[in-house]
Scaffold this motif. Structure first.
Motif, PDB file in Angstrom:
ATOM      1  N   SER A 128       4.721 -21.407 -90.302  1.00  0.00           N
ATOM      2  CA  SER A 128       4.708 -20.631 -89.262  1.00  0.00           C
ATOM      3  C   SER A 128       6.049 -20.870 -88.064  1.00  0.00           C
ATOM      4  O   SER A 128       7.141 -20.011 -87.992  1.00  0.00           O
ATOM      5  N   ASN A 161      -1.974 -15.818 -92.933  1.00  0.00           N
ATOM      6  CA  ASN A 161      -1.734 -17.493 -92.262  1.00  0.00           C
ATOM      7  C   ASN A 161      -3.201 -18.224 -93.311  1.00  0.00           C
ATOM      8  O   ASN A 161      -4.370 -17.714 -93.683  1.00  0.00           O
ATOM      9  N   TRP A 172       2.546 -19.523 -93.418  1.00  0.00           N
ATOM     10  CA  TRP A 172       1.965 -18.333 -93.855  1.00  0.00           C
ATOM     11  C   TRP A 172       2.208 -17.880 -95.325  1.00  0.00           C
ATOM     12  O   TRP A 172       3.011 -18.891 -95.714  1.00  0.00           O
TER      13      TRP A 172
END
Length: 206
Positions: A128, A161, A172
């Protein structure tokens, strides 16, 4: 006060590039670009005169009435504007011009086909933090958007995710590039992408 049927119809012309607030789900606008070939300053005055004079002569010699008659003969049974608004290229352009900085950054990422990912089991895994840093590098103004908004836009495009085992970091998993581009077209309007179908992996220090 009295109640009347609403017969309001609006036709608007503009020379501005961004004309309407067309969001990704805009469905009430019909917008088309007009050819400026004979606009003042675009063509010599004699050419403009040769083009416009016959049009005005026709309009003033029954042309308006003839066109009205033709329109009255058109069979529009079963047609309703709310169900049949054409999705024109100009509407797509208005949607693109109305994109915010975050949407523009993600669109640029899809256009370039570059992704700061690791490939595991034929899946594209992106931290992320790497995704956030990557789009903020593409568009620095993305820093003003919340992490939720940054997450939601790629969720809409098919990314999912999960928390990375051991570290707890958010990871992700991105679909293939052509899949995300198709999702973008369905949500934000059609873009003329290149023929690249798979992501090109880029190494980053994020």
């Amino acid at each position: 006060p009295i109640t009347l049927l609403n017969r309001l119809h609006i036709v608007m012309c503009s020379n501005k590039e961004l004309v309407i607030p067309a969001t990704k789900d805009a469905r009430r606008f019909f917008i088309e670009a007009i050819n400026n070939m004979y606009a003042k300053g675009r063509a010599p005055d004699n050419i403009r005169k040769q083009y416009f004079d016959p049009l005005f002569r026709e309009m003033d010699s029954g042309g308006r009435e003839a066109m009205f008659c033709d329109l009255l003969q058109v069979n529009i049974s079963g047609w309703h504007p709310r169900d049949h608004v054409p999705e024109t290229q100009e509407l797509t352009k208005q949607k693109e011009l109305g994109l915010n900085q975050l949407q523009n950054a993600v669109k640029e990422m899809l256009e370039d086909g570059l992704l700061p990912a690791e490939v595991k089991n034929d899946e594209y895994h992106v931290l992320s933090a790497s995704y956030t840093a990557f789009i903020e590098k593409l568009e620095p103004h993305c820093t003003k958007f919340s992490s939720v908004r940054k997450a939601n836009i790629i969720k809409e495009l098919g990314a999912v995710n999960h928390r990375q085992p051991g570290t707890g970091k958010i990871m992700w998993i991105f679909p293939e590039l052509d899949i995300m581009r198709t999702m973008w077209n369905n949500i934000f309007g059609v873009v003329a992408w290149d023929n690249q179908k798979k992501w090109t992996i880029v190494k980053t220090d994020y």
